[in-house]
Design an enzyme around this catalytic site. Structure first.
Site, PDB file in Angstrom:
ATOM      1  N   GLU A  29      51.239  73.810  21.651  1.00 27.24           N
ATOM      2  CA  GLU A  29      50.506  72.558  21.593  1.00 27.24           C
ATOM      3  C   GLU A  29      51.409  71.446  22.209  1.00 27.24           C
ATOM      4  OE1 GLU A  29      48.843  72.549  17.747  1.00 27.24           O
ATOM      5  OE2 GLU A  29      47.843  74.351  18.170  1.00 27.24           O
ATOM      6  N   GLU A  60      45.817  77.678  16.881  1.00 23.11           N
ATOM      7  CA  GLU A  60      47.094  78.406  16.244  1.00 23.11           C
ATOM      8  C   GLU A  60      46.863  79.867  16.431  1.00 23.11           C
ATOM      9  OE1 GLU A  60      45.787  75.828  15.055  1.00 23.11           O
ATOM     10  OE2 GLU A  60      47.322  74.169  15.596  1.00 23.11           O
ATOM     11  N   GLN A  82      53.049  73.277  16.067  1.00 22.21           N
ATOM     12  CA  GLN A  82      53.540  71.834  16.179  1.00 22.21           C
ATOM     13  C   GLN A  82      54.103  71.217  14.649  1.00 22.21           C
ATOM     14  OE1 GLN A  82      50.387  68.809  17.201  1.00 22.21           O
ATOM     15  NE2 GLN A  82      51.624  69.015  19.236  1.00 22.21           N
ATOM     16  N   PHE A  83      53.515  71.806  13.508  1.00 21.56           N
ATOM     17  CA  PHE A  83      53.971  71.655  12.170  1.00 21.56           C
ATOM     18  C   PHE A  83      53.735  73.215  11.465  1.00 21.56           C
ATOM     19  CE2 PHE A  83      53.415  67.329  13.597  1.00 21.56           C
ATOM     20  CZ  PHE A  83      53.934  66.534  12.952  1.00 21.56           C
ATOM     21  N   ASP A  85      52.586  73.358   8.681  1.00 20.07           N
ATOM     22  CA  ASP A  85      51.305  73.176   8.092  1.00 20.07           C
ATOM     23  C   ASP A  85      50.181  73.572   8.880  1.00 20.07           C
ATOM     24  OD1 ASP A  85      52.450  70.622   5.964  1.00 20.07           O
ATOM     25  OD2 ASP A  85      53.270  70.906   7.825  1.00 20.07           O
ATOM     26  N   TYR A  86      50.388  73.690  10.204  1.00 10.94           N
ATOM     27  CA  TYR A  86      49.165  74.048  11.099  1.00 10.94           C
ATOM     28  C   TYR A  86      49.208  75.782  11.301  1.00 10.94           C
ATOM     29  CZ  TYR A  86      49.522  69.202  12.699  1.00 10.94           C
ATOM     30  OH  TYR A  86      49.543  67.806  12.901  1.00 10.94           O
ATOM     31  N   PRO A  89      45.798  78.982  10.344  1.00 12.48           N
ATOM     32  CA  PRO A  89      44.869  79.606  11.324  1.00 12.48           C
ATOM     33  C   PRO A  89      45.465  80.761  11.607  1.00 12.48           C
ATOM     34  CG  PRO A  89      44.643  77.378  11.412  1.00 12.48           C
ATOM     35  CD  PRO A  89      46.030  77.423  10.799  1.00 12.48           C
ATOM     36  N   HIS A 129      51.620  67.521   6.509  1.00 13.61           N
ATOM     37  CA  HIS A 129      52.706  67.353   7.735  1.00 13.61           C
ATOM     38  C   HIS A 129      54.104  67.518   7.007  1.00 13.61           C
ATOM     39  CE1 HIS A 129      49.156  65.995   9.932  1.00 13.61           C
ATOM     40  NE2 HIS A 129      49.949  66.233  10.806  1.00 13.61           N
TER      41      HIS A 129
END
Lengths: 337, 349
Positions: A29, A60, A82-83, A85-86, A89, A129
């Site tokens: 991303e 993701e 990107q993080f 935390d993402y 998924p 994040h």
């Protein structure tokens, strides 16, 4: 040699890997045109064109899933989530597909892919994040999990990860991107340009996955740390004057148990640090293995300093973060044990 | 980028169509009829044998039979080239046989033996073949769709002219990651054909009870992916549609969706009593739309063969399947040491 931040070293590692192997592709991303949310891929699209460094939609599961397909048929994707935390998924694809294709296909197919993601807190990112999910990856057989603590290691480990024939999770402590942050959030951070480990060769080199580094030799106690906690440990040692040996694990899976074992047998004491929450954190596994390997050499109970078992808070960030004060207290306590 | 106006929505229901009397067939159909008949019959007899071995306790765990859907893989495989990849979900035995993987190797994996294609580590849902470009066999509903899209990306990147046939069911069509994959495939113009095998039941939930839009070929509209409904019980209808879709993808025009209107006769898996549908529904489709019986009628009507010859073919296929089953039962149990192989690349000493 030149002075690089961790961001520049990670960027440079991908540049080197892409120059050496045209099957290396980089996407995620905002990775292409924008150059990544933390600018870790800046300049790669200009250098290698949009067919080799490109933007993906915000999906993701799709990023990880497509990378598996690419990897199985000859490419070496290095994707950015990107993080950390993402990542959730895409976790299904990572655990049930990427990590298991070699086993399931009887070695007929492999998935040489690297998944980069910024990890940890310290930038007031709040609950979505700031997380440190490394234990979730270390728990999955078939994945390797790397967590560098400085620019020099980040470059060598990232090239090694991209060249590895198995899927590698590459966690980048975001609080270390611009300097060796030691947990003293109220003081200015030393930039990487003033740290020896900010010296990074421009050319190709690798650091083998699965090898820890002794950051500070010592005799009183062994501290096991990785990522940001390496610098928190250094600060605590300086402040307490305890002669601790600090081991930077660098790769948590495969784990360099030999280096750990040799050190703990020598010092007889072991303190484990991580920023992630405590229960079932990677520290629990480290405690178990040290206990199994070094029980008769221990002079005190193995101890941990970790994040609390709470979500990562916003305003209370520094209450959550296991800073030098907490580490120093634990060091003093373990020396009394 | 494809034009959404190319969406074709012809819903074909040939349930009342039976072939009677003299039929004139195009030459290419005549040549291929017996070939497809044999291929479909192999899948059916193989699956019947697998069901039998399961009942005897020789196959453990999960086993999803493909009986009823044989025309889909047979018709699609007819237009694929060797370099094209195939990836599917857990109802995968038919796809592997269609790809030319050895029936003995597949059956031995079902029985969990050393000669199984994954040496027993995969089981019914998880087999692969680099040689045949078959990339699984995936047990998580819909997970194969982004993977197939990634395979197609590799094809485009390598400019090798290959297309990836990515199969999934009506159940998987409701998974979110399918639409992530659709978007990427269309955005990046990837050579992938998505084949939705709509057998009307996601385990026990009918399409009507699970899907707001039951015409699944339309699911690509908002991604500008062309879609087509196909009679999945007619191998020639499948072949014709697959030919169009594969050509489209191979010519660099991007993805294509084929919804195969098909049906499975058996339960979702071996433990499914199939109480969610009426016996008459299954019987009706069996007697009016069966892909193998339908083709048999065409063959006889065209006088390509006679009953005696077709019986001979059936006998040969039964013998082939028996040999596969014998192989699968005689193969030794895998060594326990296999537990530890292929977790990661072995570390060089």
């Amino acid at each position: 040699m030149s002075r690089m931040t961790m961001i520049e070293a990670i960027r440079n590692a991908q540049h080197v890997a892409m120059s050496r192997d045209e099957d290396v592709v980089v996407y995620g991303e905002d990775v292409g045109y924008f150059g990544g949310v933390f600018r870790c891929t800046q300049g790669l699209q200009e250098a290698f064109g949009p067919s080799r460094c490109f933007d993906s939609p915000i999906n993701e599961s799709g990023i990880i899933g497509t990378a598996i397909g690419m990897a199985a048929y000859g490419l070496r994707p290095c994707v950015e989530i990107q993080f950390a935390d993402y990542m959730y998924p895409g976790y299904d694809q990572l655990t049930q597909e990427a990590a298991r294709i070699r086993y399931r296909s009887n070695g007929d197919f492999t998935t040489p892919m690297t998944v980069r993601m910024p990890t940890g807190g310290g930038i007031y990112g709040g609950q979505t994040h700031s997380q440190s999910p490394e234990a979730l990856f270390a728990h999955v057989c078939g994945l390797k999990t790397v967590l560098p603590s400085n620019p020099y290691d980040a470059k060598g480990l990232l090239i090694a990860a991209i060249e590895d024939d198995d899927p590698v999770i590459f966690l980048e402590p975001k609080r270390l991107y611009n300097g060796p942050f030691d947990g003293h959030h109220d003081r200015p951070v030393t930039p990487w340009s003033k740290d020896d480990l900010g010296e990074v060769p421009e050319d190709y080199y690798t650091i083998p996955l699965g090898k820890a580094a002794i950051r500070r030799p010592g005799t009183d106690v062994t501290i096991l740390a990785y990522g940001t906690m390496v610098y928190v440990a250094l600060a605590a040692v300086k402040e307490t004057g305890i002669d601790a040996e600090i081991i930077d694990l660098r790769t948590i899976l495969p784990l360099d148990i030999e280096t750990i074992e040799a050190s703990v047998r020598r010092t007889g004491r072991c303190l484990i640090l991580h920023e992630a929450t405590r229960t079932c954190g990677f520290g629990a596994e480290l405690m178990a293995q040290v206990q199994e390997q070094c029980f008769y050499h221990l002079e005190a109970p193995i101890s941990r300093v970790t994040g609390w078992d709470t979500p990562y808070p916003h305003a209370q960030e520094w209450h959550y973060f296991p800073g030098p004060k907490r580490v120093s207290a634990a060091l003093c306590e373990i020396m009394e044990g | 980028m494809t034009d959404s106006a190319t969406i074709q929505g012809e819903a074909i229901d040939k349930s009342d169509v039976t072939i009677e009397g003299e039929v004139t067939l195009p030459a290419d159909m005549r040549e291929d009829m017996l070939k497809y008949y044999k291929e479909m019959l192999l899948i059916r007899r193989f699956e019947e044998k697998a069901g039998q071995l399961y009942g005897m306790g020789e196959i453990a765990g999960f086993c999803h039979l493909y009986i009823g859907q044989e025309a889909v893989v047979t018709g699609v495989q007819a237009v694929l080239e060797d370099k094209d990849q195939v990836i599917t979900g857990y109802r995968d035995h038919g796809h592997m046989l269609a790809c030319g993987m050895s029936p003995g190797g597949v059956m031995a994996e079902l029985t969990g033996r050393a000669d199984g294609l994954s040496r027993g580590k995969g089981g019914s849902m998880h087999m692969f073949s680099r040689e045949k470009n078959f990339f699984g066999g995936h047990g998580i509903v819909g997970a194969q769709v982004p993977l197939g899209t990634g395979l197609a990306f590799a094809n485009k990147y390598k400019n090798n002219g290959a297309v990836c046939a990515t199969y999934f069911g009506d159940g998987a069509a409701n998974q979110g990651q399918v639409y992530e994959a659709f978007n990427m495939a269309s955005l990046w113009n990837l050579p992938v054909v998505y084949i939705i095998e709509n057998n009307h039941y996601a385990m026990g939930t009918s399409v009507e009870r699970s899907s707001a839009e039951t015409e699944l070929y339309k699911r690509g509209i908002s991604f500008e992916i062309a879609g087509k409904m196909v009679d999945g019980m007619d191998v020639f209808a499948v072949r014709e549609a697959a030919s169009e879709a594969v050509d489209h993808a191979r010519q660099g025009k991007g993805p294509f969706i084929l919804e195969m209107n098909t049906y499975r006769y058996r339960g979702h898996s071996m433990s499914d009593p199939a109480k969610y549908r009426k016996r008459e529904e299954v019987d009706d489709i069996r007697s009016h739309r069966d892909p193998i019986e339908g083709l048999k009628k065409q063959i006889l009507a065209a006088e390509l063969s006679d009953e005696a010859h077709l019986k001979e073919i059936d006998k040969e296929i039964r013998a082939q399947v028996k040999a596969a089953a014998d192989f699968a039962l005689e193969s030794p149990e895998p060594d326990a040491k296999e537990l530890w192989t292929d977790v990661l690349k072995p570390v060089e000493a």
